[in-house]
Write an enzyme that holds these catalytic residues in place. Sequence first.
Site, PDB file in Angstrom:
ATOM      1  N   GLY A 155      -6.870   0.373 -41.638  1.00  0.00           N
ATOM      2  CA  GLY A 155      -6.010  -0.140 -40.583  1.00  0.00           C
ATOM      3  C   GLY A 155      -6.631  -1.360 -39.942  1.00  0.00           C
ATOM      4  O   GLY A 155      -7.861  -1.496 -39.893  1.00  0.00           O
ATOM      5  N   GLN A 163      -8.079  -7.528 -33.515  1.00  0.00           N
ATOM      6  CA  GLN A 163      -9.310  -7.510 -34.300  1.00  0.00           C
ATOM      7  C   GLN A 163      -9.526  -8.824 -35.056  1.00  0.00           C
ATOM      8  O   GLN A 163     -10.614  -9.045 -35.584  1.00  0.00           O
ATOM      9  CB  GLN A 163      -9.304  -6.341 -35.280  1.00  0.00           C
ATOM     10  CG  GLN A 163      -9.449  -4.993 -34.594  1.00  0.00           C
ATOM     11  CD  GLN A 163      -9.464  -3.887 -35.605  1.00  0.00           C
ATOM     12  OE1 GLN A 163      -8.412  -3.397 -36.025  1.00  0.00           O
ATOM     13  NE2 GLN A 163     -10.662  -3.499 -36.015  1.00  0.00           N
ATOM     14  N   CYS A 193     -14.621   1.934 -37.384  1.00  0.00           N
ATOM     15  CA  CYS A 193     -13.803   0.775 -37.029  1.00  0.00           C
ATOM     16  C   CYS A 193     -14.384  -0.473 -37.675  1.00  0.00           C
ATOM     17  O   CYS A 193     -15.605  -0.658 -37.687  1.00  0.00           O
ATOM     18  CB  CYS A 193     -13.777   0.626 -35.509  1.00  0.00           C
ATOM     19  SG  CYS A 193     -12.782  -0.757 -34.916  1.00  0.00           S
ATOM     20  N   LEU A 194     -13.519  -1.322 -38.190  1.00  0.00           N
ATOM     21  CA  LEU A 194     -13.966  -2.571 -38.811  1.00  0.00           C
ATOM     22  C   LEU A 194     -14.628  -3.504 -37.804  1.00  0.00           C
ATOM     23  O   LEU A 194     -15.418  -4.361 -38.183  1.00  0.00           O
ATOM     24  CB  LEU A 194     -12.783  -3.274 -39.480  1.00  0.00           C
ATOM     25  CG  LEU A 194     -12.182  -2.533 -40.673  1.00  0.00           C
ATOM     26  CD1 LEU A 194     -10.894  -3.216 -41.130  1.00  0.00           C
ATOM     27  CD2 LEU A 194     -13.177  -2.418 -41.808  1.00  0.00           C
ATOM     28  N   HIS A 203      -5.351   5.007 -33.720  1.00  0.00           N
ATOM     29  CA  HIS A 203      -6.507   4.113 -33.607  1.00  0.00           C
ATOM     30  C   HIS A 203      -6.049   2.665 -33.441  1.00  0.00           C
ATOM     31  O   HIS A 203      -6.541   1.945 -32.554  1.00  0.00           O
ATOM     32  CB  HIS A 203      -7.378   4.275 -34.866  1.00  0.00           C
ATOM     33  CG  HIS A 203      -8.592   3.405 -34.901  1.00  0.00           C
ATOM     34  ND1 HIS A 203      -9.860   3.904 -34.733  1.00  0.00           N
ATOM     35  CD2 HIS A 203      -8.738   2.069 -35.099  1.00  0.00           C
ATOM     36  CE1 HIS A 203     -10.736   2.908 -34.823  1.00  0.00           C
ATOM     37  NE2 HIS A 203     -10.078   1.790 -35.049  1.00  0.00           N
ATOM     38  N   GLU A 204      -5.108   2.235 -34.280  1.00  0.00           N
ATOM     39  CA  GLU A 204      -4.654   0.840 -34.225  1.00  0.00           C
ATOM     40  C   GLU A 204      -3.843   0.563 -32.961  1.00  0.00           C
ATOM     41  O   GLU A 204      -3.977  -0.506 -32.357  1.00  0.00           O
ATOM     42  CB  GLU A 204      -3.860   0.472 -35.475  1.00  0.00           C
ATOM     43  CG  GLU A 204      -4.632   0.590 -36.778  1.00  0.00           C
ATOM     44  CD  GLU A 204      -6.006  -0.060 -36.777  1.00  0.00           C
ATOM     45  OE1 GLU A 204      -6.193  -1.110 -36.126  1.00  0.00           O
ATOM     46  OE2 GLU A 204      -6.916   0.485 -37.425  1.00  0.00           O
ATOM     47  N   HIS A 206      -6.079  -0.136 -30.157  1.00  0.00           N
ATOM     48  CA  HIS A 206      -6.545  -1.526 -30.147  1.00  0.00           C
ATOM     49  C   HIS A 206      -5.548  -2.430 -29.419  1.00  0.00           C
ATOM     50  O   HIS A 206      -5.943  -3.338 -28.689  1.00  0.00           O
ATOM     51  CB  HIS A 206      -6.725  -2.059 -31.576  1.00  0.00           C
ATOM     52  CG  HIS A 206      -8.044  -1.746 -32.185  1.00  0.00           C
ATOM     53  ND1 HIS A 206      -9.250  -2.114 -31.625  1.00  0.00           N
ATOM     54  CD2 HIS A 206      -8.352  -1.100 -33.337  1.00  0.00           C
ATOM     55  CE1 HIS A 206     -10.246  -1.712 -32.401  1.00  0.00           C
ATOM     56  NE2 HIS A 206      -9.720  -1.085 -33.452  1.00  0.00           N
TER      57      HIS A 206
END
Length: 170
Positions: free
Chosen positions: A46, A51, A90-91, A132-133, A136
């Site tokens: 995701g 991000q 997380c990226l 999660h997204e 963000h």
Amino acid sequence: MALRNIVLQGEPCLTKKCRPVTEFNGRLHTLLDDLKDTLLDSGGVGLAAPQVGILRRVCVVLDEDSEEYIELVNPEIVAQSGEQTGLEGCLSLPGKYGIVTRPEHVVVRAQDRNGDWYEYEGDEILARCFLHEIDHLDGHMYTEIAEKMLTPEELAALEQQEADNEEDKG
């Protein structure tokens, strides 16, 4: 289409609430395509617009079962049920993982790249990704709700345990 740089924890754009998308045009289509390309290149599941430094309510999630990318514009959770506790990363926080409890099942209402509304349901990892997204997009990271962040040793032990379990199945 292009790869975008993924910003890391500490960047101000990761703590700001994103603005809704109001124009469904080529710029949005390019952002969605770039998010997909960047996500594919990263090996993640995701990626949200903040991000990559864009403060708009846009994210892309990989449905690992169908291997399709789900584009979510102006998403909102309309239903949730159950509970799951598991590993989350997380990226924007590479190499770090925590234990997070989230709903087991969610229903997301969002717009597609053309502005049409639809609903998408997700269970387990897909539900976790949606939540999660969307976090963000509201300026939050999973570290805020993690019950525990894993040390490198704990992560290595967990990976070894999973490898041993796979070997036992084989």
